[in-house]
Design a protein around this motif. Structure first.
Motif, mmCIF file in Angstrom:
data_model
loop_
_atom_site.group_PDB
_atom_site.id
_atom_site.type_symbol
_atom_site.label_atom_id
_atom_site.label_comp_id
_atom_site.label_asym_id
_atom_site.label_seq_id
_atom_site.Cartn_x
_atom_site.Cartn_y
_atom_site.Cartn_z
ATOM 1 N N GLY A 1 0.297 -1.172 0.273
ATOM 2 C CA GLY A 1 -0.004 0.192 -0.285
ATOM 3 C C GLY A 1 0.691 1.712 0.127
ATOM 4 O O GLY A 1 1.099 2.342 -0.686
ATOM 5 N N SER A 2 1.892 1.171 0.753
ATOM 6 C CA SER A 2 2.160 2.543 0.992
ATOM 7 C C SER A 2 3.118 2.890 -0.600
ATOM 8 O O SER A 2 3.887 3.852 -1.166
ATOM 9 C CB SER A 2 4.143 2.810 2.015
ATOM 10 O OG SER A 2 4.399 1.385 1.783
ATOM 11 N N ASP A 3 3.593 1.472 -1.075
ATOM 12 C CA ASP A 3 4.723 1.757 -2.450
ATOM 13 C C ASP A 3 3.421 2.542 -2.861
ATOM 14 O O ASP A 3 4.005 2.996 -4.616
ATOM 15 C CB ASP A 3 5.059 0.220 -2.467
ATOM 16 C CG ASP A 3 5.526 0.228 -3.935
ATOM 17 O OD1 ASP A 3 5.930 1.275 -4.911
ATOM 18 O OD2 ASP A 3 5.427 -1.270 -5.003
ATOM 19 N N TRP A 4 2.387 1.971 -2.696
ATOM 20 C CA TRP A 4 0.755 2.405 -4.352
ATOM 21 C C TRP A 4 1.112 3.505 -4.028
ATOM 22 O O TRP A 4 1.102 4.297 -5.389
ATOM 23 C CB TRP A 4 0.519 1.418 -4.030
ATOM 24 C CG TRP A 4 -1.264 1.635 -4.901
ATOM 25 C CD1 TRP A 4 -1.467 1.382 -6.231
ATOM 26 C CD2 TRP A 4 -2.615 2.303 -4.726
ATOM 27 N NE1 TRP A 4 -2.173 2.069 -7.085
ATOM 28 C CE2 TRP A 4 -3.199 2.212 -5.535
ATOM 29 C CE3 TRP A 4 -3.106 2.251 -3.170
ATOM 30 C CZ2 TRP A 4 -4.497 2.657 -5.263
ATOM 31 C CZ3 TRP A 4 -4.325 3.244 -3.695
ATOM 32 C CH2 TRP A 4 -4.742 2.944 -4.806
ATOM 33 N N LEU A 5 0.885 4.129 -2.467
ATOM 34 C CA LEU A 5 0.375 5.804 -2.607
ATOM 35 C C LEU A 5 1.491 6.561 -2.929
ATOM 36 O O LEU A 5 1.155 7.675 -2.583
ATOM 37 C CB LEU A 5 0.096 5.839 -0.883
ATOM 38 C CG LEU A 5 -1.820 4.539 -0.587
ATOM 39 C CD1 LEU A 5 -2.005 4.566 0.278
ATOM 40 C CD2 LEU A 5 -2.623 6.014 -1.866
ATOM 41 N N LEU A 6 2.895 6.015 -2.146
ATOM 42 C CA LEU A 6 4.031 6.773 -2.026
ATOM 43 C C LEU A 6 5.267 7.126 -2.304
ATOM 44 O O LEU A 6 5.447 8.769 -2.834
ATOM 45 C CB LEU A 6 4.642 6.823 -0.686
ATOM 46 C CG LEU A 6 3.112 6.633 1.242
ATOM 47 C CD1 LEU A 6 4.563 6.462 2.411
ATOM 48 C CD2 LEU A 6 3.265 7.785 1.128
ATOM 49 N N PRO B 1 6.363 7.457 -6.378
ATOM 50 C CA PRO B 1 5.479 7.727 -7.322
ATOM 51 C C PRO B 1 6.277 7.060 -8.578
ATOM 52 O O PRO B 1 7.038 6.262 -8.927
ATOM 53 C CB PRO B 1 5.805 9.325 -7.858
ATOM 54 C CG PRO B 1 7.504 9.346 -7.434
ATOM 55 C CD PRO B 1 6.489 8.367 -5.940
#
Length: 122
Positions: A115-120, A122
């Protein structure tokens, strides 16, 4: 040890309760049919968590290598580095018998890393 424990003989047999013949027959028929409940033993559960954590660690290492090849960022290394550390912690927890805690940490940690890869990033 209390004195009452010391008074008992060491070789005194422990009384075994009588088994119900119907329950024994039912259990034997379930085992023969293969329809009985099969649960993992604690040792099998620990090994399963260790294998899952190892597979997760290998997957995170591959994704980390691919992400670094496409764009090198400290955030990429941080996110996937923490995921690798989490997989190692889960392996140690599984070795020490804390499989439920390890399962929860593995699931939540890997979802958080993705999730952090996807959200944070770019």
């Amino acid at each position: 040890m209390s004195t009452s424990d010391q008074d008992q003989a060491v070789d005194t047999p422990i009384p075994v309760p009588e088994a119900d013949p119907e329950a024994v027959a039912e259990t034997a028929s379930e085992e023969a049919d293969g329809t009985g409940d099969r649960k993992l033993t604690p040792r099998q559960a620990r090994r399963l968590r260790m294998v899952l954590s190892s597979v997760g660690m290998a997957a995170m290492a591959v994704v980390l290598a691919l992400r670094i090849a496409s764009r090198s960022s400290v955030l990429v290394v941080g996110v996937y580095g923490l995921a690798l550390i989490l997989c190692g912690i889960v392996i140690e927890l599984s070795r020490n018998g804390r499989t439920r805690l390890g399962s929860w940490l593995l699931a939540v940690g890997l979802v958080a890393a993705i999730g952090s890869d996807w959200l944070l990033i770019p």
